[in-house]
Design a protein around this motif. Sequence first.
Motif, short mmCIF file in Angstrom:
data_model
loop_
_atom_site.label_atom_id
_atom_site.label_comp_id
_atom_site.label_asym_id
_atom_site.label_seq_id
_atom_site.Cartn_x
_atom_site.Cartn_y
_atom_site.Cartn_z
N MET A 1 0.96 -1.24 -0.13
CA MET A 1 0.08 -0.02 -0.04
C MET A 1 0.90 1.40 0.09
N GLN A 2 0.65 2.00 -0.95
CA GLN A 2 1.53 3.42 -1.17
C GLN A 2 1.08 4.23 0.16
N THR A 19 -5.01 -0.77 -1.63
CA THR A 19 -3.76 -1.55 -1.78
C THR A 19 -3.24 -1.48 -3.19
N ASN A 20 -2.05 -2.14 -3.42
CA ASN A 20 -1.47 -2.26 -4.68
C ASN A 20 -2.24 -2.97 -5.61
N GLU A 21 -3.13 -3.92 -5.21
CA GLU A 21 -4.29 -4.42 -6.22
C GLU A 21 -5.45 -3.69 -6.45
N PRO A 43 2.21 0.63 4.97
CA PRO A 43 1.93 1.57 4.14
C PRO A 43 3.31 2.21 3.73
N ASP A 44 3.60 2.63 2.50
CA ASP A 44 4.94 3.44 2.31
C ASP A 44 4.94 4.86 3.29
#
Length: 189
Positions: A1-2, A19-21, A43-44
């Motif tokens: 997750m960014q 999420t990245n998805e 997360p980032d």
Amino acid sequence: MQLLAIDLGEQSFHIHGITNEGEVVSIKVSRLKLEAAVEELSPDCVTIEACASSHHWGRRIEAIGYPVRLIHLRFVTPFVKGAKNYAVDAEAIHEAALRSTMRFVPVKATEQQGLQMLHRTRDRLMTQRTGLINHIRGLLGEYGVVLPVGASRFRRDIRNAVAEAKLSALALENFNTLIDEFEALDERV
């Protein structure tokens, strides 16, 4: 997750992220479970609306290894969609934080917050002192005594003005009590 956005409440918080998805994460968590939820989502970056406890939570989240950006309420408000609630606010924080031109507030260290508290306390004391000066000046005006405007002039002239005024014993006692209160506030300032 960014990016993970958190809307802070008194007893519970709302987290929003994607999420990245591409799956939307929108969950309510208690105070005790916030750090665990952040670690689980990993997360980032974490964005929190700047409010009363945001610096505290920012430091706690940074301590577990995630960068934190605080965003001022006035920059979040345009992104609120629909009726205001924690979930909608968290989504608005997320949306605002994604803007490339967004400005953020740095998380303050406890020492910085202590200094800010000192300044705010002094401002409050100065406001109280000004109010008390105006109150005393108004009461003295009812006895025909007019003092020049300004704290330094008031400080210099008040004792003599009260001593020379034609006052009843009760009025003199009350003025001396008010002057004592003023001097104590003035000393604190």
